[in-house]
Design a protein around this motif. Structure first.
Motif, mmCIF file in Angstrom:
data_model
loop_
_atom_site.group_PDB
_atom_site.id
_atom_site.type_symbol
_atom_site.label_atom_id
_atom_site.label_comp_id
_atom_site.label_asym_id
_atom_site.label_seq_id
_atom_site.Cartn_x
_atom_site.Cartn_y
_atom_site.Cartn_z
ATOM 1 N N ALA A 83 33.285 -5.606 10.470
ATOM 2 C CA ALA A 83 34.579 -5.777 9.820
ATOM 3 C C ALA A 83 35.610 -4.974 10.602
ATOM 4 O O ALA A 83 35.360 -3.861 11.033
ATOM 5 N N GLN A 84 36.766 -5.567 10.800
ATOM 6 C CA GLN A 84 37.815 -4.910 11.559
ATOM 7 C C GLN A 84 38.567 -3.952 10.635
ATOM 8 O O GLN A 84 39.712 -4.181 10.236
ATOM 9 N N ASP A 85 37.902 -2.865 10.253
ATOM 10 C CA ASP A 85 38.505 -1.909 9.348
ATOM 11 C C ASP A 85 39.667 -1.195 10.030
ATOM 12 O O ASP A 85 39.700 -1.018 11.250
ATOM 13 N N LEU A 86 40.632 -0.768 9.212
ATOM 14 C CA LEU A 86 41.703 0.059 9.721
ATOM 15 C C LEU A 86 41.140 1.415 10.109
ATOM 16 O O LEU A 86 40.192 1.907 9.521
ATOM 17 N N GLN A 87 41.736 2.021 11.136
ATOM 18 C CA GLN A 87 41.265 3.325 11.587
ATOM 19 C C GLN A 87 41.634 4.388 10.562
ATOM 20 O O GLN A 87 42.803 4.539 10.189
ATOM 21 N N ASP A 88 40.646 5.115 10.088
ATOM 22 C CA ASP A 88 40.854 6.198 9.144
ATOM 23 C C ASP A 88 41.115 7.478 9.940
ATOM 24 O O ASP A 88 40.219 7.984 10.611
ATOM 25 N N PRO A 89 42.325 8.018 9.889
ATOM 26 C CA PRO A 89 42.624 9.219 10.697
ATOM 27 C C PRO A 89 41.866 10.450 10.231
ATOM 28 O O PRO A 89 41.794 11.439 10.952
ATOM 29 N N PHE A 90 41.283 10.400 9.027
ATOM 30 C CA PHE A 90 40.558 11.550 8.499
ATOM 31 C C PHE A 90 39.052 11.327 8.495
ATOM 32 O O PHE A 90 38.320 12.090 7.886
ATOM 33 N N GLY B 217 39.405 4.206 0.454
ATOM 34 C CA GLY B 217 39.215 2.785 0.195
ATOM 35 C C GLY B 217 40.269 1.914 0.844
ATOM 36 O O GLY B 217 40.008 0.748 1.178
ATOM 37 N N LYS B 218 41.469 2.464 1.059
ATOM 38 C CA LYS B 218 42.547 1.664 1.652
ATOM 39 C C LYS B 218 42.295 1.352 3.123
ATOM 40 O O LYS B 218 42.993 0.511 3.701
ATOM 41 N N TYR B 219 41.317 2.022 3.730
ATOM 42 C CA TYR B 219 41.012 1.762 5.132
ATOM 43 C C TYR B 219 39.928 0.701 5.314
ATOM 44 O O TYR B 219 39.537 0.397 6.439
ATOM 45 N N ILE B 220 39.410 0.168 4.220
ATOM 46 C CA ILE B 220 38.388 -0.866 4.291
ATOM 47 C C ILE B 220 39.054 -2.232 4.328
ATOM 48 O O ILE B 220 39.844 -2.583 3.444
ATOM 49 N N ASP B 221 38.745 -3.004 5.339
ATOM 50 C CA ASP B 221 39.328 -4.332 5.483
ATOM 51 C C ASP B 221 38.691 -5.290 4.481
ATOM 52 O O ASP B 221 37.497 -5.562 4.537
ATOM 53 N N MET B 222 39.507 -5.809 3.564
ATOM 54 C CA MET B 222 39.044 -6.769 2.574
ATOM 55 C C MET B 222 39.808 -8.087 2.687
ATOM 56 O O MET B 222 39.760 -8.916 1.775
ATOM 57 N N TYR C 145 30.928 5.152 4.996
ATOM 58 C CA TYR C 145 30.905 6.579 4.689
ATOM 59 C C TYR C 145 29.597 6.978 4.015
ATOM 60 O O TYR C 145 29.578 7.798 3.095
ATOM 61 N N SER C 146 28.507 6.440 4.475
ATOM 62 C CA SER C 146 27.229 6.571 3.790
ATOM 63 C C SER C 146 26.846 8.021 3.519
ATOM 64 O O SER C 146 26.860 8.877 4.413
ATOM 65 N N ASP C 147 26.510 8.292 2.230
ATOM 66 C CA ASP C 147 26.005 9.592 1.789
ATOM 67 C C ASP C 147 26.982 10.732 2.048
ATOM 68 O O ASP C 147 26.590 11.842 2.424
ATOM 69 N N THR C 148 28.264 10.441 1.880
ATOM 70 C CA THR C 148 29.315 11.458 1.928
ATOM 71 C C THR C 148 30.136 11.330 0.648
ATOM 72 O O THR C 148 29.893 10.448 -0.182
ATOM 73 N N ASP C 149 31.141 12.170 0.497
ATOM 74 C CA ASP C 149 31.980 12.113 -0.697
ATOM 75 C C ASP C 149 32.744 10.797 -0.807
ATOM 76 O O ASP C 149 33.202 10.444 -1.895
ATOM 77 N N ALA C 150 32.905 10.087 0.294
ATOM 78 C CA ALA C 150 33.607 8.807 0.266
ATOM 79 C C ALA C 150 32.674 7.630 -0.025
ATOM 80 O O ALA C 150 33.126 6.484 -0.082
ATOM 81 N N ASP C 151 31.409 7.904 -0.198
ATOM 82 C CA ASP C 151 30.421 6.894 -0.588
ATOM 83 C C ASP C 151 30.415 6.820 -2.115
ATOM 84 O O ASP C 151 30.164 7.821 -2.777
ATOM 85 N N PRO C 152 30.687 5.650 -2.712
ATOM 86 C CA PRO C 152 30.759 5.574 -4.184
ATOM 87 C C PRO C 152 29.508 6.075 -4.896
ATOM 88 O O PRO C 152 29.604 6.689 -5.957
ATOM 89 N N HIS C 153 28.312 5.820 -4.323
ATOM 90 C CA HIS C 153 27.082 6.307 -4.943
ATOM 91 C C HIS C 153 26.343 7.247 -3.993
ATOM 92 O O HIS C 153 25.185 7.057 -3.652
ATOM 93 N N ASN C 154 27.047 8.274 -3.600
ATOM 94 C CA ASN C 154 26.595 9.288 -2.662
ATOM 95 C C ASN C 154 25.244 9.886 -3.069
ATOM 96 O O ASN C 154 25.131 10.590 -4.072
#
Length: 328
Positions: free
Chosen positions: A11-18, A160-165, A126-135
């Motif tokens: 997926a062509q996700d937007l670049q997350d600067p953080f 979530g805003k950096y995920i291309d949907m 963001y697997s298994d980090t705070d940005a993972d919904p079910h970390n």
């Protein structure tokens, strides 16, 4: 024949600067409980326990068979539909198959497909980090069901805003389900499966309703097990540095989704498993059937030599069944 492809960004996700600032382990945090979710999930689980009792003592065989069939259909609606087709774009489907999968996904009623896809793309990025919904670093209960009982972590909302949907919001089938989510999914998941046994073979409302609850809770927890157990226990033949594991029993229960270490290394493979494991993979057989019909196409796979090379380079030395494959 499914074409082989090389690893690529799906997926062509937007670049997350953080993105590099996401902590690899969960920081302590006080959860904000969503009481409506607690009450709802508590009710369906208690009702499912009673449904299991009725399945043993009172339900007709037709009702048990019907419940088992709808459970499989609901599961495949998630695995072959929201997961492999729409979340990962591992294959393409013509409109009739997309409609079938959307209806089957509604039978599972794990919110809307659009919400499920967004959360799953977050989980992979963001697997298994705070940005993972079910970390999974927050523990077994949280990754299994607890994440649905509390408000989302601020990192999930912020990133979530950096995920291309864009591909998902452009899909009219998924937009239809989202627009009519409550009446449509309630009808497909709850109302019709309750009325059909009552009308066609005289099942009582009490048994029919609680058998629906049993089927619904089973379908929920099968998916939850992939989020929790498959991030806790098992071997890691392809990448020993990540939490997702291989779990053959879970793959059987989850229609082919238990080869999770493989899936996180090669998420674009429509099988979500390496060759040799398809006899456990009902979802792959479903997709293969519709590929034969002509409604599924552009099935993406990973070449065997790429799989083997990755296992040799980063794996833990075991195969999918836990046997050591590297000489001492």
């Amino acid at each position: 024949m499914a074409p082989c492809i090389k690893p690529q960004q799906e997926a062509q996700d937007l670049q997350d600067p953080f993105e590099k600032l996401v902590a690899p382990q969960a920081a302590p945090r006080k959860h904000e409980i969503v009481h409506r979710a607690v009450i709802g999930l508590a009710y369906v689980h208690l009702a499912a326990i009673y449904g299991l009792y009725l399945a043993i003592t009172a339900a007709r065989w037709y009702t048990i068979l019907f419940s088992a069939t709808t459970a499989v259909a609901a599961g495949i609606g998630v695995t072959a539909g929201t997961h492999r087709l729409w979340s990962h774009r591992a294959y393409k489907a013509k409109l009739p198959l997309q409609i079938i999968l959307m209806v089957m996904n509604s039978l599972a009623f794990q919110h809307s497909a659009i919400s499920w896809i967004r959360d799953h793309r977050m989980h992979h990025r963001y697997s298994d980090t705070d940005a993972d919904p079910h970390n999974a670093t927050r523990g077994l209960f949280f990754s299994h069901i607890g994440w649905l009982l509390v408000k989302k972590h601020p990192e999930v909302l912020r990133r979530g805003k950096y995920i291309d949907m864009s591909d998902i919001y452009a899909n009219p089938v998924l937009r239809f389900q989202k627009k009519y989510l409550i009446p449509f999914n309630w009808t497909i998941c709850i109302i019709l499966p309750t009325l059909i046994p009552m009308y066609f073979w005289g099942e009582s409302f009490n048994v029919a309703w609680h058998m629906v609850m049993l089927r619904y809770v089973y379908s929920l927890n099968v998916v939850f097990l992939v989020n929790s157990f498959a991030h806790m226990w098992g071997n890691r033949p392809y990448d020993k540095s990540i939490r997702p594991t291989q779990n053959s029993l879970l793959s059987f229960l989850a229609y082919g989704e238990g080869f999770h270490n493989y899936h996180h290394v090669f998420p674009w493979d429509y099988r979500t498993a390496e060759l040799g494991n398809n006899w456990l993979n009902l979802s792959t057989l479903f997709i293969d059937f519709f590929a034969w019909v002509g409604w599924a196409y552009d099935l993406k796979t990973v070449p065997d030599d790429v799989i083997s090379a990755r296992a040799d380079r980063t794996g833990d030395g075991t195969n999918s069944w836990g046997f050591n494959t590297k000489s001492n």
